[in-house]
Structures are given as structure tokens and as C-alpha cells.
Design a protein around this motif. Structure first.
Motif, PDB file in Angstrom:
ATOM      1  N   LYS A   1       1.222   4.255  -3.042  1.00 17.64           N
ATOM      2  CA  LYS A   1       1.149   5.697  -2.795  1.00 17.64           C
ATOM      3  C   LYS A   1       2.403   6.402  -3.316  1.00 17.64           C
TER       4      LYS A   1
ATOM      5  N   ARG B   1       2.312   6.729  -7.096  1.00 16.01           N
ATOM      6  CA  ARG B   1       1.459   7.819  -7.564  1.00 16.01           C
ATOM      7  C   ARG B   1       2.135   9.173  -7.360  1.00 16.01           C
ATOM      8  N   VAL B   2       2.850   9.320  -6.251  1.00 20.02           N
ATOM      9  CA  VAL B   2       3.566  10.572  -6.001  1.00 20.02           C
ATOM     10  C   VAL B   2       4.609  10.814  -7.093  1.00 20.02           C
TER      11      VAL B   2
ATOM     12  N   GLU C   1       0.837  -1.204   0.000  1.00 17.79           N
ATOM     13  CA  GLU C   1       0.000   0.000   0.000  1.00 17.79           C
ATOM     14  C   GLU C   1       0.873   1.256   0.000  1.00 17.79           C
ATOM     15  N   ASP C   2       1.945   1.225   0.787  1.00 16.14           N
ATOM     16  CA  ASP C   2       2.876   2.360   0.810  1.00 16.14           C
ATOM     17  C   ASP C   2       3.500   2.569  -0.567  1.00 16.14           C
TER      18      ASP C   2
END
Length: 250
Positions: free
Chosen positions: A152, A155-156, A148-149
Motif C-alpha cells: 500500500k 502505491r502511495v 500488505e502495508d
């Protein structure tokens, strides 16, 4: 009293190096003082504090404290073996020294590498698990991460830089290869895995890869090629150029 681990030592009890090593084990000339732990360095993912009991010629004095880095290797009859590298424990005394050491050692390993292009996949270039110092975005990461990290982070990076083929987030700007066709490359984070035609793993999700680009006269992308990090020494201009030229032939 027989040594059975530091957690079981009572106040006032003392044990010899031989007592401790009889419990934790011996790695070549090094008597281990603890159980191995994770390093976050992909090439040598385990480390252990140890003592060079009898010394190592031209390296360590007798009873010198060392830190041994370990890479699992195929052993005979299915028994695990290790490639090991040892360094004086004193260089790791300061806070954050291990992180800086990993960055330095990994850069040096790439500088000295001579890939043949057929190296098997390993997880050592997983941004989810290991530290890599190749660009500012990677230096800023603090693995390990959950899936999950990583999503993220992907996407960043995709929003900050660019997303390529909807499965790679660029981690850096473009660097020049010196080649005519595939004249630029960048570091990127892979969201999906990739296998070759024979089903051999080339890239796993969250691996760091190289993207080579064919550019038009205005710098626009005409074509791209995904290359596992282990396939090319990107720190050596001559090797980088030769690889990019060979890539164009394919």
C-alpha cells in the motif's frame, strides 16, 4: 532467592547487579539489566539497558546506567558475537528520544562511511523493518510493517511521485550528483529484489535504494541505474560525484 527474571520478582525482593547480570548476561564491561529488545535501527538492531558496573575509562562512571546497542557479528566456532555501542541512559529519558536518536545516529553513520563498493547485502536498509532519515517520506514511516502495508505504501509513493521500471517507487525528488552523465539521483522503494550475476543478493523487496538518472536537456530521463544504499556515501558531494562518474564508465 535466585533471580530468574523481572516477571518473577515478588514485592519486597531485592537483587544485586551481579544477581541480575548472572541471569541476563554481560556485554564487555556492561552488566545487562534486561533481555535485549529490537531498536528499529538497522545498523544496531538490538538494544539493552545495562550498568557499567566498574565504569569505563573516559566514558562512564562506576555503576552508571547505560543503553547498549548491539549488532550481531560472525563469531568463532559459530558462536554469535556482537559489536556494541553504549550511551548514557539519561539521554533516552524523554518520550520519542529513541526515534530522534536513531535518526541522528544513522545520518552520522552515513556521513562517516567510506564504502568500497563490494559490501555484502544486509537488511539494515529495509523500510519494512527499520527507520531511515534520508528524506521526508522515510522520516514519516513507522516500521515495522507487514508486506500488505508495504504494498500500500509503495502505491502511495508511486502515485505521489513516480514509478520507475514498474518496480521502484520514488521517495524523493531529484538531487544533483555533480557528474555530467548520471547527473541526478533520488531515494526509492524497491518492490522486487535484485541479485548480481553470481546470484548474490543486492536488493531485497522493500529495501530503500538509490536511483541514478541520466537526464536530457529538458530534465527527461534517458537512462537509470539502481544502486544499493550501502554502496555510496551520498552525503559527501565529492564521493557522490566520483561514484556517479564511475557508474557512467560501466
Amino acid at each position: 532467592m535466585k533471580f530468574s527474571g523481572w516477571e518473577n520478582v515478588k514485592p519486597g525482593e531485592e537483587f544485586s547487579i551481579d544477581d541480575i547480570a548472572a541471569y541476563y548476561g554481560v556485554l564487555g564491561p556492561y552488566s545487562m539489566l534486561e533481555a535485549p529488545s529490537l531498536t528499529r535501527w538497522g545498523r544496531y538492531p538490538f538494544m539493552v539497558r545495562a550498568v557499567a558496573k566498574d565504569g569505563v575509562e573516559s566514558l562512564f562512571k562506576p555503576m552508571e546506567k547505560v543503553r547498549v546497542f548491539m549488532r550481531p557479528m560472525p563469531g568463532e566456532n559459530g558462536v554469535a558475537d556482537y559489536d556494541i555501542k553504549a550511551f548514557p541512559e539519561e539521554i533516552f529519558d524523554k518520550e520519542e528520544t529513541l526515534r530522534r536518536f536513531i535518526d541522528m545516529a544513522e545520518e552520522r553513520a552515513i556521513h562517516q562511511s567510506d564504502p568500497k563498493g563490494d559490501e555484502p547485502w544486509t537488511e539494515m536498509f529495509s523500510a519494512k523493518e527499520y527507520r531511515m532519515p534520508y528524506c521526508e517520506a522515510l522520516i514519516g514511516l513507522e516500521p515495522p510493517y507487514s508486506d500488505e502495508d508495504m504494498l500500500k505504501l509503495y502505491r502511495v509513493f508511486a502515485d505521489q511521485n513516480a514509478e520507475v521500471e514498474r518496480r521502484y517507487a520514488m521517495l524523493s525528488g531529484l538531487y544533483r550528483t555533480g557528474a555530467e552523465r548520471f547527473s541526478g539521483f533520488c531515494f526509492a522503494l524497491a518492490r522486487e529484489g535484485m541479485d548480481d550475476e553470481a546470484g548474490n543478493r543486492l536488493v531485497a523487496p522493500w529495501d530503500v535504494v538509490l536511483l541514478f538518472f541520466e537526464l536530457d536537456k529538458d530534465g527527461g530521463i534517458l537512462n537509470s541505474a539502481t544502486v544499493p544504499l550501502r554502496m555510496v556515501n551520498f552525503y559527501k558531494p565529492d564521493k557522490l560525484k566520483a561514484f556517479a562518474e564511475k557508474l557512467a564508465e560501466g
